[in-house]
Motif scaffolding. Structure first.
Motif: not given
Length: 275
Positions: A179-184, A188-192
């Protein structure tokens, strides 16, 4: 980062030259296998389209160098913008022929008669989730088809196998722990990005030493869709044909690998020494 058009020559670089020599030396032991090289034109314009393997840069230097050495073709890779935001690394990529992956750069390269390397899966394929080994994660993307159709350039589909087996994905962005990594990533605009933690598939968690395999299919002309680059149906037809060829190539290479007595590193080293 400004666009880099193909009329600008690839800058000379002693570092790049040294890397090529190092790759050639390494290949004497690693012995990558390239099938269907006769399908790769010796001059452009054409577009090479293939599957991105896990972590990306494992097999890319081999592919680019072997095409230059065996076919005399210096391919121009379309790179993700984040590569060109890193000083030093950006300069090396440029000297190896890569450019930021924009439509403007792609059009300029094809117009100048260059060979353009495209991975439609982009970072999404480089950073796969668990259980996605050798999947083409293109979604509905048709940008490469549009560019090839507009330029009237043929598409050479290729499949790559081997690097994907050197690591196992232990933790991906779908995990509750991520979850924290997904938020980061969103910030930064890298949900891929999907991969979070990997381990090597070899002894004691080291990277595996699987052989690298590449298979090139016959060029697919884009003339049947000439004048229809803006037509979503035409682009989808072109994309799906290329995707089917790549998927068939991946299946063929995985089958070939199972019967290869030099799949492991040690037999390849022994062969290199004896020959």
């Amino acid at each position: 980062m400004p666009d880099i058009a193909s009329p600008l020559p690839i800058p000379a670089s002693r570092v790049a030259d040294v890397l090529k020599v190092a790759i050639d030396v390494a290949h004497r032991a690693t012995r990558p296998e390239l099938q269907g090289l006769e399908h790769v034109p010796t001059s452009g314009p054409f577009m090479l389209v293939g599957n991105h393997q896990l972590l990306g840069m494992q097999d890319l230097p081999t592919l680019v160098r072997e095409l230059e050495r065996r076919r005399g073709v210096r391919v121009r890779g379309m790179g993700d913008s984040f590569h060109f935001a890193v000083p030093g690394w950006r300069d090396l990529l440029i000297r190896m022929g890569a450019v930021p992956g924009t439509r403007e750069n792609c059009a300029a390269l094809l117009a100048a008669g260059e060979a353009v390397l495209v991975f439609p899966g982009g970072a999404r394929e480089v950073y796969k989730r668990r259980g996605q080994r050798y999947e083409l994660l293109w979604g509905e993307r048709t940008g490469f088809a549009r560019m090839a159709i507009e330029a009237g350039a043929p598409i050479v589909p290729f499949a790559a196998v081997g690097a994907e087996d050197r690591f196992d994905v232990l933790l991906d962005m779908d995990s509750r722990l991520a979850a924290p990594a997904r938020a980061v990533a969103r910030r930064v605009g890298r949900p891929d990005l999907g991969t979070l933690v990997v381990k090597g598939s070899g002894f004691a968690g080291l990277p595996g030493t699987d052989r690298l395999y590449f298979r090139f299919g016959a060029p697919i002309p884009t003339t049947p869709w000439s004048g229809r680059a803006s037509d979503p149906d035409a682009r989808a037809e072109c994309r799906d044909l290329v995707r089917a060829e790549i998927e068939a190539g991946i299946a063929a290479l995985r089958a070939r690998r199972e019967t290869d007595d030099q799949r492991a590193l040690l037999p390849r080293v022994r062969h290199a020494i004896s020959s």
